[in-house]
Scaffold this active site. Structure first.
Site, PDB file in Angstrom:
ATOM      1  N   GLY A  36       0.807  -1.218   0.000  1.00  0.00           N
ATOM      2  CA  GLY A  36       0.000   0.000   0.000  1.00  0.00           C
ATOM      3  C   GLY A  36       0.833   1.256   0.000  1.00  0.00           C
ATOM      4  N   GLY A  37       2.128   1.128   0.371  1.00  0.00           N
ATOM      5  CA  GLY A  37       3.030   2.260   0.294  1.00  0.00           C
ATOM      6  C   GLY A  37       2.632   3.421   1.195  1.00  0.00           C
ATOM      7  N   GLY A 180       0.882  23.926   0.449  1.00  0.00           N
ATOM      8  CA  GLY A 180       0.355  22.999  -0.540  1.00  0.00           C
ATOM      9  C   GLY A 180      -0.689  22.119   0.103  1.00  0.00           C
ATOM     10  N   ILE A 182      -0.574  19.112   1.435  1.00  0.00           N
ATOM     11  CA  ILE A 182      -0.198  18.455   2.683  1.00  0.00           C
ATOM     12  C   ILE A 182      -0.246  19.432   3.848  1.00  0.00           C
ATOM     13  CG2 ILE A 182       1.671  17.283   3.904  1.00  0.00           C
ATOM     14  CD1 ILE A 182       2.553  16.123   1.198  1.00  0.00           C
ATOM     15  N   ARG A 271       7.717  16.830  -1.636  1.00  0.00           N
ATOM     16  CA  ARG A 271       8.331  15.519  -1.500  1.00  0.00           C
ATOM     17  C   ARG A 271       9.380  15.326  -2.595  1.00  0.00           C
ATOM     18  NH1 ARG A 271       5.462  12.227   1.894  1.00  0.00           N
ATOM     19  NH2 ARG A 271       6.309  10.343   0.926  1.00  0.00           N
ATOM     20  N   HIS A 442     -32.142  17.274  -9.150  1.00  0.00           N
ATOM     21  CA  HIS A 442     -32.397  18.333  -8.171  1.00  0.00           C
ATOM     22  C   HIS A 442     -33.043  17.732  -6.930  1.00  0.00           C
ATOM     23  CE1 HIS A 442     -33.582  22.213  -6.523  1.00  0.00           C
ATOM     24  NE2 HIS A 442     -34.794  21.718  -6.337  1.00  0.00           N
TER      25      HIS A 442
END
Length: 463
Positions: A36-37, A180, A182, A271, A442
């Site tokens: 998943g990093g 930014g 983050i 990063r 709507h």
């Protein structure tokens, strides 16, 4: 021999592995930490889970009376916030593991590097090594928080995004360097949890890459919530005094200086690609200032080596990495696919949210494009008023001659979900008239998109 080996198990890497397996490939993936990093474990997912807690807490404390709901004795249990975050992360990470098994993908636990153009060496946590061969290799090693050389900007009271995630309590005050996505999301979150937040940004407006008008509207909302924003300012040094961090903050032109004290400092200046230690130089993979150079097929100068996601630079977005992973795997498996970046959405999960796709009005001006603008406010939308979230605007940038949608920028409730109507329209080369003439249910927030599209030609009904 594997058909495809992927180094890195984040949203680019694991998607690339699954796609290659779906196309009939024998696939391996190498990951030194959790599958998943950064996105699933330390970035996109945990922060969004915490942002949901922050918004709910703010609603209970400050907005519930508006809806006829009386709440007394409400308090924040930050340990429970962390538990909620960890539960969400665990569910998704285990889901990625399941997908690896489902698609018969071999998972190697350890740090991967290129032993050659067709082999990968894996070093496990205990130092043991093993090497396997692959016809094609996809590098998906992602990025890490960037550092800035400011004197005194170190120690346990200086966080990057990983440090903020590891906190076990809410600081009383925090200085954020960088406005930014983050920096704004963490600043917004801790502000809602009761922290005094100051944000310092070198550029003239927050979200420097976004449409300036939309960014300024978000800034006004954040300021109303109690966040101090200092545009065109920079931190020159940091000292410690009386248990706090004291930052020297000066205007960009150096004309004015002030001291800001805070319990914590969050560095959110971007990063940088993780490309060292991968064996790139040894086999001759071309890089530029740490970024791996690729073509529109995500292929490096070595024909069997591909790279995707943050390690190749550009917009550091999980969905970009995933799409690049699909393109790389398709090419590894014999297809002819090319990556396109002209219709790439981006999102910021403050409240109100920000979402965008295509060029900004600032860019249209700079490029000398003959363009038109259409805008519409959420303040005239029944659904927005009903849910008590009427701040914000939808803004279109279109080509004057043909009505081509060049960009769309939104600030408001749930716009990170709303933007995809425009993304699909731009991908299919729809004109602004197509969006304007489409019937929208709507009451919905998406009616603001229709009205903004109508307003390009001065035809908005409810303006």
């Amino acid at each position: 021999m594997y058909d495809v080996a992927v180094i890195g198990g984040g949203p680019g890497g694991y998607v690339a592995a699954i796609k290659a397996a779906q196309l009939g490939g024998k696939v391996a993936i190498v990951e030194k930490d959790e599958l998943g990093g950064v996105c699933l474990n330390r970035g996109c997912i945990p922060t969004k889970a915490m942002l949901a807690c922050a918004e709910l807490y703010d609603t209970v404390l400050n907005r519930s009376d508006n809806f006829g709901v009386k709440v007394t004795g409400a308090s924040l249990d930050y340990a429970a916030v962390i538990a909620h975050r960890q539960k969400v992360v665990k569910t998704l990470v285990s889901g990625v593991g399941f997908l690896m098994k489902k698609n018969s993908i071999k998972v190697f636990k350890g740090a991967g590097r290129l032993a050659s153009a067709n082999s990968v060496e894996v070093t496990a946590a205990d130092g043991s090594k093993e090497t396997f061969e692959a016809r094609n290799i996809i590098i998906a090693t992602g990025s890490e928080p960037a550092k800035i050389p400011i004197p005194g900007l170190d120690g346990e009271n200086v966080w990057d995004s990983d440090g903020a995630l590891g906190a076990d309590n809410v600081p009383k005050s925090m200085l954020v360097i960088g406005a930014g996505a983050i920096g704004l999301e963490w600043g917004f979150m801790f502000n809602k949890f009761g922290c005094k937040v100051t944000i310092v940004e070198l550029m003239p407006h927050i979200l420097p890459l976004n449409d300036s008008e939309i960014a300024d509207e978000l800034a006004k909302s954040l300021k109303r919530s109690g966040i101090e924003i200092l545009n065109e300012h920079k931190v020159t040094k940091v000292e410690q005094a009386n248990g706090e961090m004291v930052a020297t903050v000066v205007t960009a032109d150096g004309s004015n200086e002030r001291k800001i004290s805070a319990e914590k400092i969050l560095v959110a200046v971007g990063r940088r690609s993780v490309s060292t230690g991968l064996g790139l130089e040894e086999i001759g993979v071309a890089t530029d200032r740490g970024r791996i150079i690729v073509n529109d097929r995500m292929q490096t100068n070595i024909s069997s080596v591909y790279a995707i996601g943050d390690v190749v630079g550009g917009a550091l977005l999980a969905h970009k990495a995933s799409e690049e992973g699909v393109i790389a795997s398709e090419n590894c498996m014999g297809h002819a696919s090319k990556m396109k970046y002209n219709v790439l959405p981006a999102a910021v999960y403050t409240s109100p949210e920000v979402a965008s796709v295509g060029i900004t009005e600032d860019a249209a001006k700079a490029q000398g494009i003959d363009y038109k603008v259409g805008k519409f406010s959420f303040r005239a939308n029944g659904k927005a008023l009903g849910i008590g979230e009427a701040e914000g605007t939808v803004k279109f940038i279109t080509d004057t001659k043909y009505g081509e949608v060049l960009g769309c920028h939104m600030v408001g409730p749930h716009v990170t979900d709303m933007i995809h109507e425009v993304v699909i329209g731009m991908e299919s080369e729809a004109t602004i008239e197509t969006i304007a003439n489409a019937i929208h249910a709507h009451p919905t927030l998406s009616e603001v998109t229709k009205e903004a599209a109508l307003n390009v030609n001065g035809s908005a009904i409810h303006s």
